[in-house]
Motif scaffolding. Sequence first.
Motif, PDB file in Angstrom:
ATOM      1  N   SER A 137       0.827  -1.209   0.000  1.00 20.32           N
ATOM      2  CA  SER A 137       0.000   0.000   0.000  1.00 20.32           C
ATOM      3  C   SER A 137       0.859   1.255   0.000  1.00 20.32           C
ATOM      4  CB  SER A 137      -0.919   0.006   1.227  1.00 20.32           C
ATOM      5  OG  SER A 137      -0.159   0.003   2.425  1.00 20.32           O
ATOM      6  N   TYR A 140       0.933   3.990  -2.676  1.00 22.64           N
ATOM      7  CA  TYR A 140      -0.021   5.103  -2.695  1.00 22.64           C
ATOM      8  C   TYR A 140       0.502   6.310  -1.927  1.00 22.64           C
ATOM      9  CZ  TYR A 140      -3.238   1.392  -4.153  1.00 22.64           C
ATOM     10  OH  TYR A 140      -3.840   0.343  -4.818  1.00 22.64           O
ATOM     11  N   GLN A 148      -8.267   3.736  -0.987  1.00 20.80           N
ATOM     12  CA  GLN A 148      -7.387   3.760  -2.151  1.00 20.80           C
ATOM     13  C   GLN A 148      -7.723   2.610  -3.102  1.00 20.80           C
ATOM     14  OE1 GLN A 148      -5.320   3.720   1.188  1.00 20.80           O
ATOM     15  NE2 GLN A 148      -6.351   5.706   1.147  1.00 20.80           N
ATOM     16  N   GLU A 150      -7.005   0.518  -6.784  1.00 23.76           N
ATOM     17  CA  GLU A 150      -5.799   0.178  -7.530  1.00 23.76           C
ATOM     18  C   GLU A 150      -5.517   1.179  -8.649  1.00 23.76           C
ATOM     19  OE1 GLU A 150      -7.445  -3.683  -5.849  1.00 23.76           O
ATOM     20  OE2 GLU A 150      -8.260  -1.894  -6.829  1.00 23.76           O
ATOM     21  N   ARG A 191      -1.067  -5.870  -3.609  1.00 21.07           N
ATOM     22  CA  ARG A 191      -0.638  -4.748  -2.770  1.00 21.07           C
ATOM     23  C   ARG A 191      -1.097  -4.977  -1.334  1.00 21.07           C
ATOM     24  NH1 ARG A 191      -2.126   0.075  -7.138  1.00 21.07           N
ATOM     25  NH2 ARG A 191      -0.263  -0.218  -8.444  1.00 21.07           N
ATOM     26  N   PHE A 193      -1.701  -4.286   2.540  1.00 21.13           N
ATOM     27  CA  PHE A 193      -1.944  -3.241   3.533  1.00 21.13           C
ATOM     28  C   PHE A 193      -1.523  -3.783   4.906  1.00 21.13           C
ATOM     29  CE2 PHE A 193      -4.046  -1.572  -0.012  1.00 21.13           C
ATOM     30  CZ  PHE A 193      -4.400  -0.251   0.214  1.00 21.13           C
ATOM     31  N   ASN A 258      -5.494  -4.956  -4.421  1.00 18.03           N
ATOM     32  CA  ASN A 258      -5.322  -4.644  -3.006  1.00 18.03           C
ATOM     33  C   ASN A 258      -5.713  -5.847  -2.159  1.00 18.03           C
ATOM     34  OD1 ASN A 258      -4.610  -1.950  -3.500  1.00 18.03           O
ATOM     35  ND2 ASN A 258      -6.718  -1.218  -3.294  1.00 18.03           N
ATOM     36  N   PRO A 299      -7.803   0.177   2.195  1.00 22.39           N
ATOM     37  CA  PRO A 299      -7.902  -0.378   0.850  1.00 22.39           C
ATOM     38  C   PRO A 299      -9.335  -0.428   0.325  1.00 22.39           C
ATOM     39  CG  PRO A 299      -7.765  -2.158   2.418  1.00 22.39           C
ATOM     40  CD  PRO A 299      -7.645  -0.872   3.217  1.00 22.39           C
ATOM     41  N   ILE A 301     -11.247  -2.884  -1.609  1.00 20.91           N
ATOM     42  CA  ILE A 301     -11.027  -4.295  -1.971  1.00 20.91           C
ATOM     43  C   ILE A 301     -12.104  -4.822  -2.916  1.00 20.91           C
ATOM     44  CG2 ILE A 301      -9.718  -4.784   0.129  1.00 20.91           C
ATOM     45  CD1 ILE A 301     -12.223  -6.296   1.149  1.00 20.91           C
TER      46      ILE A 301
END
Length: 340
Positions: A137, A140, A148, A150, A191, A193, A258, A299, A301
């Motif tokens: 993460s 970002y 956030q 992708e 990614r 988190f 994510n 995230p 997701i």
Amino acid sequence: MRKFVPDDSDSNINIYSNWKPGLRVLVNGGAGFLGSHLSERLLQAGHEVICLDDFSTGRLTNIEHLMSNSRLTVMEHDVRHPYDLDVSIIFNFASPASPPDYQRDPVGTLLTNVIGALNVLELARRTGATVVQSSTSEVYGDPHINPQPESYFGNVNPIGPRACYDEGKRSAETLFFDYHRSFGVDIKVGRIFNTYGPRMRRDDGRVVSNFIVQALQNQDITIYGDGKQTRSFCYVDDLIEGFLRFAVKSPDCCGPINIGNPAEIPVRQLADIVIAMTNSKSRVVHLPAAVDDPQQRRPDISRARQELKWQPRVNLERGLEKTIRYFDALLSSEKVVEAV
């Protein structure tokens, strides 16, 4: 070597178990916090695992309970140097991941992520293996949007003290997708988190381990900044399940995706929860904020839910309970050793 064949069935929670047992799997960083859990799950599924680690942040104690398994091979190696192995699938989890660790040797961290990515992609290109990248993460940066997705390009300071990790992971993603487009390498980019759970190092500098260890010892709980910055914490078992589901998807599912828990919480609230759960006498103290510390981290997701049929199942309280139990046992064992 048997070619890895993905199975896109979505009905099984442990979807990775649909792989036929006996695949030869390489786990870079296999003695680390995440890599050891991944290696354990793969062995449980009947696969042969090569655990490759330079032990700069990984520890043999994380995998000692697996050492008696004849399907585990431990290989000490630095991913910045080329290597040649005959494998069907590769999980690239080799990198320092906590700020104190990756800032201790920023040049080494950057090279581990960039040169390490190049070497693992060359191996995948030679062998035809699927290669799964643990991104972060942190690509970002300190985000301007929350949660956030992708598609967000991020807000990263390329010359700050965190850049060795942030930009290292961003550059690795570039290499992964260029190798996919240029050479047809089967890639998966996830990614990660904030993740927590047993086998975190007590001194790794991440907020969950810091708070729990401090609380169990009735020490001051240190928060960098005002504590209003938010994080989203994913329990390690959920994180590994997400990556295993991702790994078995067909080649057209390459990410980035994510993988994290969208339940967002201020850091100060986390400290209060840990104090309550440990019955600690600790008090909270605030220190100056870390440079470039993200103020929000959560995230989106949607893609993981849709493409992987995955979402986290362990809530924060349950995950913290397991993690507190782990650190309590660890600290108790250290006291016994000191007393001898």
